[in-house]
Motif scaffolding. Structure first.
Motif, PDB file in Angstrom:
ATOM      1  N   GLN A   1      50.925   4.717  57.601  1.00 25.11           N
ATOM      2  CA  GLN A   1      51.047   6.146  57.331  1.00 25.11           C
ATOM      3  C   GLN A   1      52.465   6.473  56.873  1.00 25.11           C
ATOM      4  O   GLN A   1      53.433   5.960  57.403  1.00 25.11           O
ATOM      5  N   MET A   2      52.559   7.358  55.879  1.00 26.87           N
ATOM      6  CA  MET A   2      53.844   7.807  55.376  1.00 26.87           C
ATOM      7  C   MET A   2      53.859   9.336  55.351  1.00 26.87           C
ATOM      8  O   MET A   2      52.907   9.959  54.906  1.00 26.87           O
ATOM      9  N   SER A   3      54.944   9.896  55.843  1.00 25.44           N
ATOM     10  CA  SER A   3      55.178  11.338  55.782  1.00 25.44           C
ATOM     11  C   SER A   3      56.530  11.527  55.134  1.00 25.44           C
ATOM     12  O   SER A   3      57.378  10.630  55.173  1.00 25.44           O
ATOM     13  N   GLY A   4      56.758  12.697  54.538  1.00 23.05           N
ATOM     14  CA  GLY A   4      58.017  12.860  53.830  1.00 23.05           C
ATOM     15  C   GLY A   4      58.548  14.273  53.779  1.00 23.05           C
ATOM     16  O   GLY A   4      57.880  15.237  54.165  1.00 23.05           O
ATOM     17  N   LEU A   5      59.766  14.349  53.280  1.00 19.71           N
ATOM     18  CA  LEU A   5      60.447  15.614  53.036  1.00 19.71           C
ATOM     19  C   LEU A   5      61.203  15.496  51.718  1.00 19.71           C
ATOM     20  O   LEU A   5      62.004  14.579  51.538  1.00 19.71           O
ATOM     21  N   TYR A   6      60.915  16.416  50.805  1.00 18.98           N
ATOM     22  CA  TYR A   6      61.696  16.537  49.579  1.00 18.98           C
ATOM     23  C   TYR A   6      62.534  17.801  49.732  1.00 18.98           C
ATOM     24  O   TYR A   6      62.001  18.884  49.947  1.00 18.98           O
ATOM     25  N   LEU A   7      63.841  17.646  49.664  1.00 17.75           N
ATOM     26  CA  LEU A   7      64.770  18.749  49.861  1.00 17.75           C
ATOM     27  C   LEU A   7      65.525  19.018  48.571  1.00 17.75           C
ATOM     28  O   LEU A   7      66.065  18.090  47.968  1.00 17.75           O
ATOM     29  N   GLN A   8      65.523  20.274  48.157  1.00 21.90           N
ATOM     30  CA  GLN A   8      66.307  20.706  47.000  1.00 21.90           C
ATOM     31  C   GLN A   8      67.281  21.777  47.469  1.00 21.90           C
ATOM     32  O   GLN A   8      66.911  22.659  48.247  1.00 21.90           O
ATOM     33  N   ASN A   9      68.496  21.702  46.980  1.00 26.19           N
ATOM     34  CA  ASN A   9      69.508  22.698  47.282  1.00 26.19           C
ATOM     35  C   ASN A   9      69.885  23.398  45.982  1.00 26.19           C
ATOM     36  O   ASN A   9      70.287  22.754  45.025  1.00 26.19           O
ATOM     37  N   ASN A  10      69.768  24.709  45.959  1.00 28.48           N
ATOM     38  CA  ASN A  10      70.148  25.493  44.796  1.00 28.48           C
ATOM     39  C   ASN A  10      71.643  25.779  44.890  1.00 28.48           C
ATOM     40  O   ASN A  10      72.083  26.482  45.804  1.00 28.48           O
ATOM     41  N   GLU A  11      72.410  25.227  43.960  1.00 23.73           N
ATOM     42  CA  GLU A  11      73.868  25.388  43.986  1.00 23.73           C
ATOM     43  C   GLU A  11      74.306  26.840  43.879  1.00 23.73           C
ATOM     44  O   GLU A  11      75.298  27.240  44.476  1.00 23.73           O
ATOM     45  N   LYS A  12      73.576  27.625  43.103  1.00 21.70           N
ATOM     46  CA  LYS A  12      73.980  29.018  42.872  1.00 21.70           C
ATOM     47  C   LYS A  12      73.719  29.900  44.088  1.00 21.70           C
ATOM     48  O   LYS A  12      74.542  30.715  44.459  1.00 21.70           O
ATOM     49  N   THR A  13      72.547  29.747  44.694  1.00 21.83           N
ATOM     50  CA  THR A  13      72.192  30.611  45.828  1.00 21.83           C
ATOM     51  C   THR A  13      72.495  29.973  47.176  1.00 21.83           C
ATOM     52  O   THR A  13      72.425  30.637  48.202  1.00 21.83           O
ATOM     53  N   HIS A  14      72.807  28.679  47.178  1.00 18.15           N
ATOM     54  CA  HIS A  14      73.057  27.917  48.408  1.00 18.15           C
ATOM     55  C   HIS A  14      71.856  27.956  49.346  1.00 18.15           C
ATOM     56  O   HIS A  14      71.989  27.984  50.560  1.00 18.15           O
ATOM     57  N   ARG A  15      70.669  27.949  48.769  1.00 18.04           N
ATOM     58  CA  ARG A  15      69.431  27.933  49.552  1.00 18.04           C
ATOM     59  C   ARG A  15      68.730  26.596  49.392  1.00 18.04           C
ATOM     60  O   ARG A  15      68.672  26.052  48.297  1.00 18.04           O
ATOM     61  N   GLU A  16      68.189  26.145  50.503  1.00 20.74           N
ATOM     62  CA  GLU A  16      67.425  24.910  50.492  1.00 20.74           C
ATOM     63  C   GLU A  16      65.939  25.225  50.359  1.00 20.74           C
ATOM     64  O   GLU A  16      65.451  26.194  50.921  1.00 20.74           O
ATOM     65  N   THR A  17      65.263  24.356  49.623  1.00 21.42           N
ATOM     66  CA  THR A  17      63.807  24.391  49.557  1.00 21.42           C
ATOM     67  C   THR A  17      63.323  23.093  50.174  1.00 21.42           C
ATOM     68  O   THR A  17      63.750  22.006  49.773  1.00 21.42           O
ATOM     69  N   LEU A  18      62.448  23.196  51.164  1.00 20.18           N
ATOM     70  CA  LEU A  18      61.921  22.031  51.856  1.00 20.18           C
ATOM     71  C   LEU A  18      60.445  21.878  51.522  1.00 20.18           C
ATOM     72  O   LEU A  18      59.664  22.815  51.705  1.00 20.18           O
ATOM     73  N   GLN A  19      60.078  20.701  51.029  1.00 19.84           N
ATOM     74  CA  GLN A  19      58.680  20.408  50.728  1.00 19.84           C
ATOM     75  C   GLN A  19      58.226  19.306  51.681  1.00 19.84           C
ATOM     76  O   GLN A  19      58.625  18.154  51.548  1.00 19.84           O
ATOM     77  N   TRP A  20      57.417  19.673  52.676  1.00 22.03           N
ATOM     78  CA  TRP A  20      56.921  18.727  53.664  1.00 22.03           C
ATOM     79  C   TRP A  20      55.676  18.041  53.119  1.00 22.03           C
ATOM     80  O   TRP A  20      54.805  18.687  52.547  1.00 22.03           O
ATOM     81  N   LEU A  21      55.597  16.735  53.337  1.00 17.68           N
ATOM     82  CA  LEU A  21      54.503  15.936  52.790  1.00 17.68           C
ATOM     83  C   LEU A  21      53.801  15.152  53.891  1.00 17.68           C
ATOM     84  O   LEU A  21      54.439  14.346  54.580  1.00 17.68           O
ATOM     85  N   ASN A  22      52.515  15.415  54.065  1.00 14.68           N
ATOM     86  CA  ASN A  22      51.668  14.652  54.981  1.00 14.68           C
ATOM     87  C   ASN A  22      52.212  14.612  56.415  1.00 14.68           C
ATOM     88  O   ASN A  22      52.257  13.568  57.043  1.00 14.68           O
ATOM     89  N   ILE A  23      52.616  15.753  56.921  1.00 18.33           N
ATOM     90  CA  ILE A  23      53.077  15.817  58.310  1.00 18.33           C
ATOM     91  C   ILE A  23      51.843  16.025  59.190  1.00 18.33           C
ATOM     92  O   ILE A  23      51.237  17.091  59.183  1.00 18.33           O
ATOM     93  N   SER A  24      51.480  15.000  59.931  1.00 23.75           N
ATOM     94  CA  SER A  24      50.292  15.068  60.780  1.00 23.75           C
ATOM     95  C   SER A  24      50.597  15.853  62.052  1.00 23.75           C
ATOM     96  O   SER A  24      51.759  16.084  62.398  1.00 23.75           O
ATOM     97  N   ASP A  25      49.551  16.242  62.744  1.00 24.86           N
ATOM     98  CA  ASP A  25      49.725  16.931  64.023  1.00 24.86           C
ATOM     99  C   ASP A  25      50.479  16.054  65.010  1.00 24.86           C
ATOM    100  O   ASP A  25      51.244  16.544  65.828  1.00 24.86           O
ATOM    101  N   ALA A  26      50.264  14.736  64.926  1.00 28.63           N
ATOM    102  CA  ALA A  26      50.945  13.811  65.839  1.00 28.63           C
ATOM    103  C   ALA A  26      52.452  13.814  65.623  1.00 28.63           C
ATOM    104  O   ALA A  26      53.219  13.629  66.558  1.00 28.63           O
ATOM    105  N   LEU A  27      52.879  14.030  64.389  1.00 26.78           N
ATOM    106  CA  LEU A  27      54.320  14.053  64.099  1.00 26.78           C
ATOM    107  C   LEU A  27      54.907  15.457  64.264  1.00 26.78           C
ATOM    108  O   LEU A  27      55.986  15.623  64.797  1.00 26.78           O
TER     109      LEU A  27
END
Length: 148
Positions: free
Chosen positions: A95-121
């Motif tokens: 099993q693989m789960s992931g996080l793709y994180l993007q940081n917007n330099e102008k607004t200093h805001r992070e966008t988090l994209q969670w991938l396949n996060i099971s209830d167990a995790l």
């Protein structure tokens, strides 16, 4: 001086002199890792550098609810501060789960994209993945083991 270099070279070449450190690219070269990444990325909008390669850190092992996971982190070449990717992989559970994180330099805001996060995790897995992107996991590896 040549004698010293020869000693150093023989130590480096000796089996078991240093533990092999695995990276994300090592994982995805295996049939199991490649299959898990393909499943993780299917139906997702993710950049191609994740599959083709980024700047990598060696894997770290954590335990969540009694299962061992390898944590891999990579970032976009020449843009590590703004695009990062981390995965938890269980060879036992395949099993693989992931996080793709993007940081917007102008607004200093992070966008988090969670991938396949099971209830167990759930929250523990998210905490570990975010710690991998922030550097906390590398700095405090034993603080991210969660038992039963």
């Amino acid at each position: 001086m040549f004698k010293q270099l020869g000693i150093i070279a023989s130590l480096l070449a000796a089996p078991g002199a240093f533990a092999a450190e695995t990276t994300f690219s090592d994982l995805v070269k295996t049939p199991e890792g490649s299959k898990a990444l393909t499943a993780l990325m299917s139906h997702q909008q993710l950049p191609s550098w994740i599959r083709t390669g980024g700047v990598e850190s060696p894997a770290q092992t954590v335990t969540v609810k009694g299962d061992d996971y390898q944590v891999y982190s990579i970032c976009k070449p020449h843009n590590c501060g703004n695009q990062q990717f981390a995965v938890l992989y269980s060879a036992k559970l395949k099993q693989m789960s992931g996080l793709y994180l993007q940081n917007n330099e102008k607004t200093h805001r992070e966008t988090l994209q969670w991938l396949n996060i099971s209830d167990a995790l759930s929250i523990d897995g998210k905490t570990i993945l975010y710690a991998a992107t922030s550097g906390s996991l590398s700095n405090h590896p034993k603080a991210f083991n969660y038992g039963e």
